[in-house]
Write a protein that holds these residues in place. Sequence first.
Motif, short mmCIF file in Angstrom:
data_model
loop_
_atom_site.label_atom_id
_atom_site.label_comp_id
_atom_site.label_asym_id
_atom_site.label_seq_id
_atom_site.Cartn_x
_atom_site.Cartn_y
_atom_site.Cartn_z
N HIS A 1 8.47 2.72 4.98
CA HIS A 1 9.43 3.77 4.64
C HIS A 1 8.78 4.76 3.68
N VAL A 2 9.37 5.95 3.59
CA VAL A 2 8.90 6.94 2.62
C VAL A 2 10.02 7.23 1.63
N PHE A 3 9.64 7.35 0.35
CA PHE A 3 10.57 7.61 -0.74
C PHE A 3 10.11 8.86 -1.50
N ASP A 4 11.04 9.47 -2.25
CA ASP A 4 10.71 10.70 -2.96
C ASP A 4 10.41 10.44 -4.43
N ASP A 5 9.72 9.34 -4.74
CA ASP A 5 9.38 9.03 -6.13
C ASP A 5 7.86 8.88 -6.30
N GLY A 6 7.11 9.59 -5.49
CA GLY A 6 5.66 9.49 -5.54
C GLY A 6 5.03 10.49 -6.49
N PRO A 7 3.71 10.49 -6.57
CA PRO A 7 2.98 11.37 -7.49
C PRO A 7 2.76 12.77 -6.89
N ARG A 8 2.24 13.65 -7.69
CA ARG A 8 1.81 14.96 -7.19
C ARG A 8 0.64 14.76 -6.24
N PRO A 9 0.40 15.64 -5.30
CA PRO A 9 1.06 16.94 -5.17
C PRO A 9 2.32 16.94 -4.31
N THR A 10 2.64 15.84 -3.60
CA THR A 10 3.78 15.86 -2.68
C THR A 10 5.05 15.30 -3.29
N GLY A 11 4.92 14.40 -4.29
CA GLY A 11 6.10 13.73 -4.84
C GLY A 11 6.65 12.66 -3.93
N LEU A 12 5.87 12.26 -2.92
CA LEU A 12 6.33 11.27 -1.95
C LEU A 12 5.55 9.97 -2.09
N PRO B 1 0.83 -1.20 0.00
CA PRO B 1 0.00 0.00 0.00
C PRO B 1 0.87 1.26 0.00
N SER B 2 0.54 2.21 -0.85
CA SER B 2 1.35 3.42 -1.00
C SER B 2 0.46 4.66 -0.93
N PHE B 3 0.94 5.69 -0.26
CA PHE B 3 0.18 6.92 -0.05
C PHE B 3 1.08 8.11 -0.35
N TRP B 4 0.46 9.21 -0.81
CA TRP B 4 1.31 10.39 -1.09
C TRP B 4 1.41 11.34 0.09
N GLN B 5 0.70 11.06 1.18
CA GLN B 5 0.91 11.82 2.41
C GLN B 5 0.21 11.10 3.57
N PRO B 6 0.67 11.32 4.81
CA PRO B 6 -0.05 10.79 5.97
C PRO B 6 -1.27 11.66 6.24
N ILE B 7 -2.18 11.17 7.05
CA ILE B 7 -3.37 11.95 7.37
C ILE B 7 -3.02 13.19 8.18
N ALA B 8 -1.93 13.11 8.94
CA ALA B 8 -1.41 14.25 9.70
C ALA B 8 0.06 13.99 9.99
N ALA B 9 0.89 15.01 9.79
CA ALA B 9 2.33 14.84 10.02
C ALA B 9 2.63 14.45 11.46
N ALA B 10 1.81 14.93 12.41
CA ALA B 10 2.06 14.65 13.82
C ALA B 10 1.83 13.19 14.18
N ASN B 11 1.11 12.46 13.33
CA ASN B 11 0.73 11.09 13.68
C ASN B 11 1.76 10.04 13.26
N VAL B 12 2.80 10.47 12.55
CA VAL B 12 3.85 9.53 12.16
C VAL B 12 5.21 10.09 12.58
N ILE B 13 6.11 9.19 12.85
CA ILE B 13 7.49 9.54 13.18
C ILE B 13 8.35 9.22 11.97
N GLU B 14 9.17 10.16 11.55
CA GLU B 14 10.14 9.92 10.48
C GLU B 14 11.51 9.76 11.12
N LYS B 15 12.15 8.64 10.83
CA LYS B 15 13.41 8.30 11.50
C LYS B 15 14.45 7.87 10.48
N ARG B 16 15.64 8.39 10.59
CA ARG B 16 16.73 8.02 9.70
C ARG B 16 17.07 6.55 9.88
N ASP B 17 17.12 5.82 8.77
CA ASP B 17 17.37 4.37 8.79
C ASP B 17 18.57 4.07 7.90
N THR B 18 19.63 3.53 8.48
CA THR B 18 20.85 3.23 7.72
C THR B 18 21.12 1.74 7.61
#
Length: 203
Positions: A175-186, A138-155
């Motif tokens: 994970h989130v990638f920068d190859d998504g559709p408009r309007p966010t590109g995520l 499942p892929s989404f171009w944005q979360p329902i609210a930025a506050a509801n997810v944690i973004e963490k650097r993964d190496t």
Amino acid sequence: MSRTQELVMLERRRLLRATLAGGALAALGGLTFMPRLFARDNSSAAAPDAAGMVTLQCFADDGRALGPCKVKRLVLSEAEWRRRLSPAAYYVMRQDGTERAFSGEHEKPDRPGLFRCPGCATALFDAATEFDSGTGWPSFWQPIAAANVIEKRDTTFGMVRTEIRCAGCDSHLGHVFDDGPRPTGLRYCMNSVALRFVPRTSA
């Protein structure tokens, strides 16, 4: 194997060759290989306060935004998590695993609704933002609210990626990638077992 799966496998092989040619190390088995990877980290901003409280954006099952709500981050023992989650969900959410591509549900539901965390019921994604990425997750171009997810650097695996975790219980989602559709590109690439679809009810 369907034509779509064949195309996905061909694209993954092409991207893997490009990744290895560039000197990056990667492990097979459930990873998507993208030529453009980035990492952000808002984990400190999402950290609970001294009382273990976090501020989320709350949503009713009819989709109405209820505004900010302060809740106690869910902390359970491993035994309690195992009782609460299915074995597959426990592996993904509490052991940072990845489900096999095309093995899950929630590929673009045919009715409006939202996706909640199976662990703590935090609202994570609106079904209206889901798109068919062809990856088998499942892929989404944005979360329902930025506050509801944690973004963490993964190496892990010699790659630099941005992991997505639930802010309500700190469970791994994907994970989130920068190859998504408009309007966010995520492209928020989530594990199906880390989502619970709730059909939209009447207001």
